[in-house]
Each structure stands twice: as C-alpha cells, then as structure tokens.
Design an enzyme around this catalytic site. Structure first.
Site, PDB file in Angstrom:
ATOM      1  N   GLY A 132     -25.390 -17.341 -18.001  1.00 21.84           N
ATOM      2  CA  GLY A 132     -26.434 -17.431 -18.663  1.00 21.84           C
ATOM      3  C   GLY A 132     -26.642 -18.962 -19.220  1.00 21.84           C
ATOM      4  O   GLY A 132     -26.175 -19.919 -18.810  1.00 21.84           O
ATOM      5  N   ALA A 133     -27.264 -19.082 -20.351  1.00 17.49           N
ATOM      6  CA  ALA A 133     -27.736 -20.342 -20.972  1.00 17.49           C
ATOM      7  C   ALA A 133     -26.261 -21.081 -21.298  1.00 17.49           C
ATOM      8  O   ALA A 133     -26.309 -22.334 -21.468  1.00 17.49           O
ATOM      9  CB  ALA A 133     -28.308 -19.826 -22.487  1.00 17.49           C
ATOM     10  N   ALA A 134     -25.306 -20.211 -21.473  1.00 17.15           N
ATOM     11  CA  ALA A 134     -23.890 -21.103 -22.109  1.00 17.15           C
ATOM     12  C   ALA A 134     -23.401 -21.731 -20.902  1.00 17.15           C
ATOM     13  O   ALA A 134     -22.619 -22.790 -21.048  1.00 17.15           O
ATOM     14  CB  ALA A 134     -23.016 -19.996 -22.624  1.00 17.15           C
ATOM     15  N   LYS A 181      -6.627 -15.562 -30.034  1.00 19.24           N
ATOM     16  CA  LYS A 181      -6.980 -16.670 -29.647  1.00 19.24           C
ATOM     17  C   LYS A 181      -6.323 -16.957 -27.988  1.00 19.24           C
ATOM     18  O   LYS A 181      -5.373 -16.693 -27.890  1.00 19.24           O
ATOM     19  CB  LYS A 181      -6.625 -17.959 -30.496  1.00 19.24           C
ATOM     20  CG  LYS A 181      -6.947 -19.331 -30.038  1.00 19.24           C
ATOM     21  CD  LYS A 181      -6.805 -20.407 -30.959  1.00 19.24           C
ATOM     22  CE  LYS A 181      -5.343 -20.739 -30.991  1.00 19.24           C
ATOM     23  NZ  LYS A 181      -5.069 -21.866 -31.504  1.00 19.24           N
ATOM     24  N   TYR A 209     -20.567 -13.000 -25.811  1.00 21.85           N
ATOM     25  CA  TYR A 209     -19.709 -11.917 -25.508  1.00 21.85           C
ATOM     26  C   TYR A 209     -18.835 -11.933 -24.600  1.00 21.85           C
ATOM     27  O   TYR A 209     -19.302 -12.350 -23.254  1.00 21.85           O
ATOM     28  CB  TYR A 209     -20.553 -10.569 -25.805  1.00 21.85           C
ATOM     29  CG  TYR A 209     -21.607 -10.223 -24.711  1.00 21.85           C
ATOM     30  CD1 TYR A 209     -21.500  -9.669 -23.535  1.00 21.85           C
ATOM     31  CD2 TYR A 209     -22.873 -11.117 -24.849  1.00 21.85           C
ATOM     32  CE1 TYR A 209     -22.367  -9.673 -22.650  1.00 21.85           C
ATOM     33  CE2 TYR A 209     -23.745 -10.867 -23.856  1.00 21.85           C
ATOM     34  CZ  TYR A 209     -23.663 -10.113 -22.466  1.00 21.85           C
ATOM     35  OH  TYR A 209     -24.401 -10.007 -21.802  1.00 21.85           O
ATOM     36  N   SER A 236     -23.078 -14.276 -21.411  1.00 20.05           N
ATOM     37  CA  SER A 236     -21.650 -13.838 -21.727  1.00 20.05           C
ATOM     38  C   SER A 236     -20.686 -14.712 -21.146  1.00 20.05           C
ATOM     39  O   SER A 236     -21.029 -15.732 -20.424  1.00 20.05           O
ATOM     40  CB  SER A 236     -21.587 -12.366 -21.094  1.00 20.05           C
ATOM     41  OG  SER A 236     -21.563 -12.511 -19.529  1.00 20.05           O
TER      42      SER A 236
END
Length: 116
Positions: A73-75, A9, A58, A25
């Site tokens: 990207g979409a994140a 973590k 990822y 990613s």
C-alpha cells in the site's frame, strides 16, 4: 500505571518488495514473526536506515523461510527494494513488569533475511 516499552525488534532486514497496489501492511516471513513474537495484525514501527523514514503499519505473515519483507500500500512509496529496515514492536505493561522485561531481539542474516 502503564508504560510502553519495546516488546521486540527485528534488526537490519532487507526490503524484498514494495507493492503499491495492496491494501496496506508489511509482509514479514512468518519465521521472523515467530522469533520476534509478532502476531498477525500487530502494529509495527518501521525505521528505514537508508532514508531515515519512520512509519507504522500492521504485520501480515509471509511464507516461512522466504525472507520476505514487503511493504504494501502507501508504505511502498517510502522504501525501495534493498533498503535496510529495523522493525520494532511495542507493548504496554505495568511499571513493575516493565522494569524486568527483556525484549526479543532478532538478528537475521542480512544477505537473505533468514534465521541462522
């Protein structure tokens, strides 16, 4: 029997960028990846402390010592620059091994995401 446990973590890192026009990613400073034992392409759960969002993507390495934490990207739509994240990686292991396993916990400097 295999169980899934927290492998590592990275606790409380600040988003440094969000790039909607990237293929996907999360870009993570390679120093942080090494400290947490995260490898390129490994699945990462992202918990956004600012808005409660949880998502998975990822990891790809960012420049060492840069403190970079960029959602791609979409994140990128689920974070804003400056949001505080917790990054969690899980691993499957045998129950006996899991009982004694100790995850790698990384606590970077919250001001610039670097290791002290």
């Amino acid at each position: 029997m295999l169980v899934q446990v927290v492998k590592s973590k990275i606790h409380r890192v600040k988003v440094t960028g969000a790039d909607l026009n990237y293929i996907g990613s999360i870009t993570i400073d390679e120093d942080l990846m090494d400290a947490a034992g995260i490898i390129e392409g490994e699945r990462v759960q992202i918990v956004n402390n600012n808005n409660g969002e949880r998502l998975e993507t990822y990891a790809i390495p960012g420049p060492r010592g840069s403190g970079e934490i960029t959602l791609n990207g979409a994140a990128a739509r689920r974070v804003q620059k400056g949001d505080i994240l917790i990054l969690i990686v899980y691993a499957f292991m045998e129950l006996k091994e899991a009982k004694n396993f100790k995850p790698k916990l990384v606590f970077p400097n919250e001001a610039d995401n670097t290791l002290s």
